[in-house]
Design an enzyme around this catalytic site. Structure first.
Site, PDB file in Angstrom:
ATOM      1  CB  CYS A   1      -0.973  -0.015   1.181  1.00 14.28           C
ATOM      2  SG  CYS A   1      -0.248   0.093   2.822  1.00 14.28           S
ATOM      3  N   GLY A   2       0.422   2.376   0.351  1.00 15.18           N
ATOM      4  CA  GLY A   2       1.263   3.566   0.336  1.00 15.18           C
ATOM      5  C   GLY A   2       2.463   3.457   1.254  1.00 15.18           C
TER       6      GLY A   2
END
Length: 156
Positions: A66-67
Protein backbone atom coordinates in the site's frame (compact mmCIF):
# COMPACT_ATOMS: atom_id res chain seq x y z
CA UNK A 1 6.29 -21.22 -4.63
CA UNK A 2 2.78 -19.89 -4.97
CA UNK A 3 2.94 -16.17 -4.18
CA UNK A 4 -0.09 -13.97 -3.65
CA UNK A 5 0.54 -10.31 -4.36
CA UNK A 6 -1.94 -7.57 -3.64
CA UNK A 7 -2.10 -3.81 -3.51
CA UNK A 8 -4.37 -0.85 -3.24
CA UNK A 9 -4.41 1.91 -5.86
CA UNK A 10 -1.40 3.64 -4.27
CA UNK A 11 0.82 0.67 -5.06
CA UNK A 12 -0.65 -0.59 -8.32
CA UNK A 13 2.42 0.21 -10.44
CA UNK A 14 4.80 -1.40 -7.95
CA UNK A 15 2.60 -4.50 -7.81
CA UNK A 16 2.63 -4.81 -11.59
CA UNK A 17 6.43 -4.49 -11.73
CA UNK A 18 6.93 -6.99 -8.93
CA UNK A 19 4.59 -9.52 -10.55
CA UNK A 20 6.87 -9.80 -13.57
CA UNK A 21 10.00 -9.88 -11.42
CA UNK A 22 8.62 -12.68 -9.21
CA UNK A 23 7.69 -14.70 -12.30
CA UNK A 24 11.28 -14.27 -13.52
CA UNK A 25 12.44 -15.73 -10.20
CA UNK A 26 10.42 -18.84 -11.05
CA UNK A 27 7.39 -18.46 -8.80
CA UNK A 28 3.67 -18.66 -9.55
CA UNK A 29 1.82 -15.38 -9.08
CA UNK A 30 -1.73 -14.89 -7.85
CA UNK A 31 -2.91 -11.30 -8.20
CA UNK A 32 -5.14 -9.71 -5.57
CA UNK A 33 -6.44 -6.21 -5.44
CA UNK A 34 -6.84 -3.35 -7.79
CA UNK A 35 -6.58 -3.52 -11.55
CA UNK A 36 -5.57 0.10 -12.18
CA UNK A 37 -4.11 3.09 -10.38
CA UNK A 38 -7.18 5.29 -10.83
CA UNK A 39 -9.94 3.46 -8.99
CA UNK A 40 -9.66 3.83 -5.22
CA UNK A 41 -9.42 0.43 -3.55
CA UNK A 42 -9.42 -0.18 0.21
CA UNK A 43 -6.52 -2.38 1.28
CA UNK A 44 -8.04 -4.30 4.25
CA UNK A 45 -10.10 -6.70 2.17
CA UNK A 46 -7.11 -7.43 -0.07
CA UNK A 47 -4.94 -8.18 2.95
CA UNK A 48 -7.65 -10.41 4.45
CA UNK A 49 -7.96 -12.36 1.18
CA UNK A 50 -4.22 -13.01 0.86
CA UNK A 51 -3.90 -13.94 4.53
CA UNK A 52 -6.93 -16.22 4.33
CA UNK A 53 -5.56 -18.00 1.29
CA UNK A 54 -2.26 -18.56 3.08
CA UNK A 55 -4.13 -20.09 6.01
CA UNK A 56 -6.05 -22.31 3.60
CA UNK A 57 -2.73 -23.41 2.01
CA UNK A 58 -3.71 -21.95 -1.39
CA UNK A 59 -0.59 -19.77 -1.23
CA UNK A 60 2.88 -20.35 0.19
CA UNK A 61 3.59 -16.67 0.90
CA UNK A 62 2.16 -13.23 0.28
CA UNK A 63 3.38 -9.78 -0.65
CA UNK A 64 1.14 -6.83 0.17
CA UNK A 65 1.78 -3.23 -0.82
CA UNK A 66 0.00 0.00 0.00
CA UNK A 67 1.26 3.57 0.34
CA UNK A 68 3.32 2.91 3.47
CA UNK A 69 2.99 -0.85 3.98
CA UNK A 70 1.68 -0.20 7.47
CA UNK A 71 -2.04 -0.61 6.77
CA UNK A 72 -1.69 -3.91 4.95
CA UNK A 73 0.61 -5.24 7.70
CA UNK A 74 -1.93 -4.36 10.38
CA UNK A 75 -4.85 -5.79 8.40
CA UNK A 76 -3.11 -9.06 7.48
CA UNK A 77 -1.93 -9.47 11.06
CA UNK A 78 -5.55 -9.49 12.25
CA UNK A 79 -6.08 -12.84 10.54
CA UNK A 80 -5.35 -15.55 13.12
CA UNK A 81 -2.17 -17.47 12.40
CA UNK A 82 -0.68 -14.81 10.13
CA UNK A 83 2.62 -13.05 10.72
CA UNK A 84 3.05 -10.07 8.40
CA UNK A 85 6.32 -8.12 8.38
CA UNK A 86 6.78 -4.57 7.13
CA UNK A 87 10.20 -4.42 5.47
CA UNK A 88 11.91 -1.61 3.60
CA UNK A 89 15.40 -3.14 3.52
CA UNK A 90 16.87 -6.53 2.66
CA UNK A 91 18.14 -7.32 6.15
CA UNK A 92 14.65 -6.94 7.64
CA UNK A 93 13.19 -9.05 4.83
CA UNK A 94 15.67 -11.83 5.52
CA UNK A 95 15.03 -11.69 9.27
CA UNK A 96 11.25 -11.60 8.73
CA UNK A 97 11.55 -15.12 7.37
CA UNK A 98 14.56 -16.50 9.26
CA UNK A 99 13.60 -15.18 12.70
CA UNK A 100 9.82 -14.81 12.51
CA UNK A 101 8.61 -17.20 9.81
CA UNK A 102 6.53 -14.35 8.38
CA UNK A 103 4.18 -15.60 5.70
CA UNK A 104 3.56 -12.09 4.37
CA UNK A 105 5.97 -9.33 3.41
CA UNK A 106 4.55 -5.82 3.30
CA UNK A 107 6.06 -2.71 1.73
CA UNK A 108 5.17 0.89 1.04
CA UNK A 109 5.17 2.11 -2.55
CA UNK A 110 5.46 5.71 -1.37
CA UNK A 111 8.41 4.81 0.87
CA UNK A 112 10.72 2.83 -1.42
CA UNK A 113 11.29 2.54 -5.14
CA UNK A 114 10.73 -0.42 -7.40
CA UNK A 115 14.38 -1.51 -7.62
CA UNK A 116 14.87 -1.70 -3.83
CA UNK A 117 11.49 -3.45 -3.59
CA UNK A 118 12.68 -6.09 -6.07
CA UNK A 119 15.77 -6.80 -3.98
CA UNK A 120 13.70 -6.98 -0.79
CA UNK A 121 11.29 -9.44 -2.42
CA UNK A 122 14.16 -11.54 -3.78
CA UNK A 123 15.82 -11.83 -0.37
CA UNK A 124 12.50 -12.58 1.34
CA UNK A 125 11.60 -15.33 -1.14
CA UNK A 126 15.08 -16.87 -0.95
CA UNK A 127 15.07 -16.97 2.86
CA UNK A 128 13.84 -20.00 4.77
CA UNK A 129 12.79 -20.42 8.39
CA UNK A 130 15.44 -22.58 10.11
CA UNK A 131 13.53 -23.25 13.33
CA UNK A 132 15.86 -23.51 16.33
CA UNK A 133 15.59 -20.75 18.94
CA UNK A 134 13.34 -18.77 16.63
CA UNK A 135 10.79 -21.60 16.51
CA UNK A 136 10.35 -21.34 20.26
CA UNK A 137 9.66 -17.59 20.00
CA UNK A 138 7.23 -17.98 17.09
CA UNK A 139 5.43 -20.68 19.09
CA UNK A 140 5.08 -18.28 22.03
CA UNK A 141 3.39 -15.79 19.71
CA UNK A 142 1.10 -18.49 18.34
CA UNK A 143 0.20 -19.69 21.83
CA UNK A 144 -0.66 -16.17 23.00
CA UNK A 145 -2.77 -15.60 19.92
CA UNK A 146 -4.73 -18.78 20.63
CA UNK A 147 -5.19 -17.69 24.26
CA UNK A 148 -6.57 -14.32 23.16
CA UNK A 149 -8.87 -15.95 20.61
CA UNK A 150 -10.20 -18.37 23.19
CA UNK A 151 -10.90 -15.47 25.56
CA UNK A 152 -12.58 -13.49 22.79
CA UNK A 153 -14.97 -16.34 21.97
CA UNK A 154 -16.11 -16.49 25.59
CA UNK A 155 -17.08 -12.80 25.43
CA UNK A 156 -19.70 -13.33 22.73
Amino acid sequence: MKIGIGSDHNAFHMKESLKEFIKELGHEIYDYGCTDSCSEVDYPEIAFQVAGDINEKKLDRGILICGTGIGVAIAAGKVPGIRAALCHDTYSAERAQKSNNAQILTMGAKVIGIEPAKQIVKVYLESEFPGGNSARKVQQITDKEKEFLKGASSLT
